[in-house]
Motif scaffolding. Structure first.
Motif, PDB file in Angstrom:
ATOM      1  N   ALA A 155      22.484  16.545  33.773  1.00 33.87           N
ATOM      2  CA  ALA A 155      22.051  17.772  33.104  1.00 33.87           C
ATOM      3  C   ALA A 155      21.820  17.539  31.615  1.00 33.87           C
ATOM      4  N   LEU A 156      22.642  16.702  30.996  1.00 25.76           N
ATOM      5  CA  LEU A 156      22.465  16.424  29.572  1.00 25.76           C
ATOM      6  C   LEU A 156      21.161  15.686  29.310  1.00 25.76           C
ATOM      7  N   PHE A 157      20.886  14.661  30.100  1.00 24.83           N
ATOM      8  CA  PHE A 157      19.660  13.887  29.872  1.00 24.83           C
ATOM      9  C   PHE A 157      18.413  14.719  30.162  1.00 24.83           C
ATOM     10  N   THR A 158      18.434  15.494  31.241  1.00 25.64           N
ATOM     11  CA  THR A 158      17.272  16.344  31.527  1.00 25.64           C
ATOM     12  C   THR A 158      17.137  17.442  30.488  1.00 25.64           C
ATOM     13  N   GLY A 159      18.266  17.933  29.940  1.00 26.25           N
ATOM     14  CA  GLY A 159      18.177  18.929  28.868  1.00 26.25           C
ATOM     15  C   GLY A 159      17.514  18.376  27.628  1.00 26.25           C
ATOM     16  N   ILE A 160      17.802  17.105  27.327  1.00 25.98           N
ATOM     17  CA  ILE A 160      17.145  16.470  26.169  1.00 25.98           C
ATOM     18  C   ILE A 160      15.646  16.332  26.418  1.00 25.98           C
ATOM     19  N   VAL A 161      15.271  16.006  27.655  1.00 20.45           N
ATOM     20  CA  VAL A 161      13.849  15.830  27.974  1.00 20.45           C
ATOM     21  C   VAL A 161      13.090  17.142  27.848  1.00 20.45           C
ATOM     22  N   ILE A 162      13.644  18.236  28.352  1.00 21.16           N
ATOM     23  CA  ILE A 162      12.887  19.489  28.382  1.00 21.16           C
ATOM     24  C   ILE A 162      12.811  20.163  27.021  1.00 21.16           C
TER      25      ILE A 162
END
Length: 555
Positions: A186-193
């Motif tokens: 969730a942290l990595f995808t949050g950074i991407v979006i």
């Protein structure tokens, strides 16, 4: 023309990728969000576990100095643990207030009875029961057994954040591990979006309803994102050998041999049978501090005390620096001679130990520990606001009455409001239960889960528009009354603590007051919104532009 088509395709591919990451971020966070909220909140409190334990045992005097604690421990063990084959002494350190002692009971001598005059007489044999558990005792600063009220104290929060409770330990750690892996996702995808992540860092709109909560979720995420990544990854490192057990079993006959090679464990000490008085441990403690260039020592283990083959092990504390805690010294118990040099552990073990220290923050001074604490609160707020936004965003969409949406709404209220209430009930139980109440520590924990269950039932039965206002009012009441309860139930109340500059007791009471005032102010804001006929900032119907706001932040 072709260039325009290619550019359009690239835009569509990027949009689909970001939509996929947004979907993954949403569901990876939602499915395990309630467990993560509990883990983050209790783990954050665990940074002050020693101070919490001290507040929950106000009868205890100040701790002894390390040298005094060692001498007191040896005297107590010689009186109460004679015949034991191993003593363990956990020194109080700078933040502790008791010296904890552990020892194995002496083996029981058993003589075989003669059943026939023709049988030869058998010599006494030692019987070692299979359940030969450690006995334990805690010494106060004056060297006597601590007589304070029984409690798990801050240790409960520390154990709960990775062992949970009422679950088998292995299952609980696997649940927490899987949730932590999804947290990383969730942290990595949050950074991407978040394409405009630096702009989001400086964006926080007040009194804008769901926009404010969306900005708050983004801000708490971006503000401490290095901490969130570090604490989640190093949390997995602490239990890496359980999650990667096949790597160990494929290369070593047993886990004991693996850890012996990894940590350089010394061979077991075998008693010689010749009684010899143990050298003063206080003298060995001073020698070890000199050998370790003044570093703190947290643990002393005595193998075969009172025997000629006795060995004294001293371990460096992990509170000196980020990379400390790996060195051990061994002394002969009969003569006090140093048996080994102060060598560090192998490099892989040093790296693992460094990452564990980084996660636990034991090396941190008070200022850095408060930074850990505030970053942990930011992580807790990030998870809680994400859960609330998911529910609020779908409140006005078709199918909002679906049982799944209602379940998420009840779990949000029962967790985001219920965990703080459970923590407060834990402290209330510590002050309200009689001192001699049977199985007292367990009843304090029962109070913790009773508060949590109460809020879950309240979330299920209460009108969704009034749930958050009334829940916050309840939280404000229980937290604001805690210092008052402490005033009537102990001598270490806020006035006394401030007058005597006892910042442990004063600090915890002040945190209670600040928490209660924050809850009260938030409840007042919600009340004004309800009174003015506007939609609730949390639990009301979603505004029409919520989806547009969320989409704009992701474009």
């Amino acid at each position: 023309m072709l260039l325009g088509i290619k550019k359009d395709r690239r835009v569509k591919v990027k949009a689909r990728f970001r939509d996929s990451m947004n979907w993954l971020h949403t569901w990876a966070g939602l499915v395990v969000g309630w467990v993560l909220f509990a883990v983050f909140l209790t783990g954050t409190l665990a940074y002050f576990q020693h101070e919490i334990s001290r507040w929950m045992q106000p009868e205890l005097p100040a701790a002894a100095s390390p040298e005094q604690a060692v001498a007191q421990a040896q005297q107590y063990l010689q009186q109460h643990a004679a015949g034991s084959d191993r003593w363990t002494i956990v020194l109080p350190g700078d933040r502790g207030f008791t010296t904890d002692l552990f020892w194995r009971p002496a083996p029981v001598a058993e003589t075989a009875s003669a059943t026939s005059v023709t049988q030869p007489e058998k010599r006494p044999t030692e019987k070692r029961p299979a359940n030969r558990r450690f006995e334990r005792a805690s010494l106060a600063g004056d060297g006597t057994a601590a007589t304070a009220r029984e409690t798990r104290g801050g240790q409960f929060f520390y154990r709960f954040h990775f062992d949970l409770y009422h679950l088998p330990v292995v299952w609980a750690r696997w649940i927490v591990g899987v949730c932590s892996m999804l947290m990383l996702l969730a942290l990595f995808t949050g950074i991407v979006i978040h394409k405009k992540i630096f702009k989001d860092f400086f964006t926080l709109q007040w009194r804008k309803g769901h926009k404010s909560w969306l900005d708050g979720h983004t801000l708490t995420s971006v503000l401490a994102v290095p901490f969130h990544l570090m604490i989640t990854y190093t949390g997995l490192i602490t239990l890496m050998f359980m999650y990667m057990a096949l790597a160990v079993s494929a290369n070593f006959p047993s886990s004991q041999q693996f850890f012996a090679q990894l940590q350089g464990d010394a061979p077991p000490v075998v008693a010689s049978g010749q009684p010899v008085a143990l050298v003063p441990l206080e003298q060995i403690f001073r020698q070890a501090q000199t050998e370790l260039q003044g570093a703190d020592i947290s643990l002393i283990t005595v193998h075969q005390p009172g025997d000629a083959a006795a060995v004294i092990e001293l371990r460096e504390a992990s509170t000196n620096s980020l990379g400390s805690g790996g060195r051990e010294l061994r002394y002969a118990g009969s003569s006090g001679l140093l048996l080994n040099a102060a060598t560090a552990a192998p490099y892989p073990e040093q790296i693992r130990h460094l990452l564990i220290n980084l996660h636990s923050g034991r090396f941190a001074d008070p200022l850095l520990r408060w930074l850990y604490f505030l970053s942990g609160l930011a992580g807790t707020a990030m998870i809680g606001s994400g859960l609330i936004l998911w529910s609020a965003r779908r409140a006005s969409q078709p199918g909002a009455a679906h049982i799944g949406h209602k379940l998420v709404h009840c779990l949000n209220g029962g967790t985001v409001l219920g965990l703080p209430l459970a923590v407060a009930c834990f402290f209330w139980a510590n002050r309200l239960l009689p001192l001699q109440w049977p199985n007292r520590p367990e009843w304090e924990i029962h109070g913790f889960f009773a508060g949590w269950l109460l809020m879950l039932l309240f979330s299920l039965l209460r009108n969704p528009k009034l749930l958050w206002r009334d829940g916050l009012r309840l939280l404000a009441a229980v937290y604001l009354c805690l210092p008052l309860l402490n005033f009537f139930s102990s001598d270490r109340h806020l006035g006394y603590s401030l007058w005597h500059a006892d910042w442990v007791f004063a600090g915890i009471d002040l945190v209670f007051l600040v928490t209660g005032l924050c809850c009260l102010q938030t409840a007042r804001v919600l009340q004004r919104r309800l009174a003015s006929g506007s939609q609730s900032a949390i639990g009301g119907a979603a505004t029409a532009n919520l989806a547009e706001t969320a989409g704009a932040s992701n474009r």
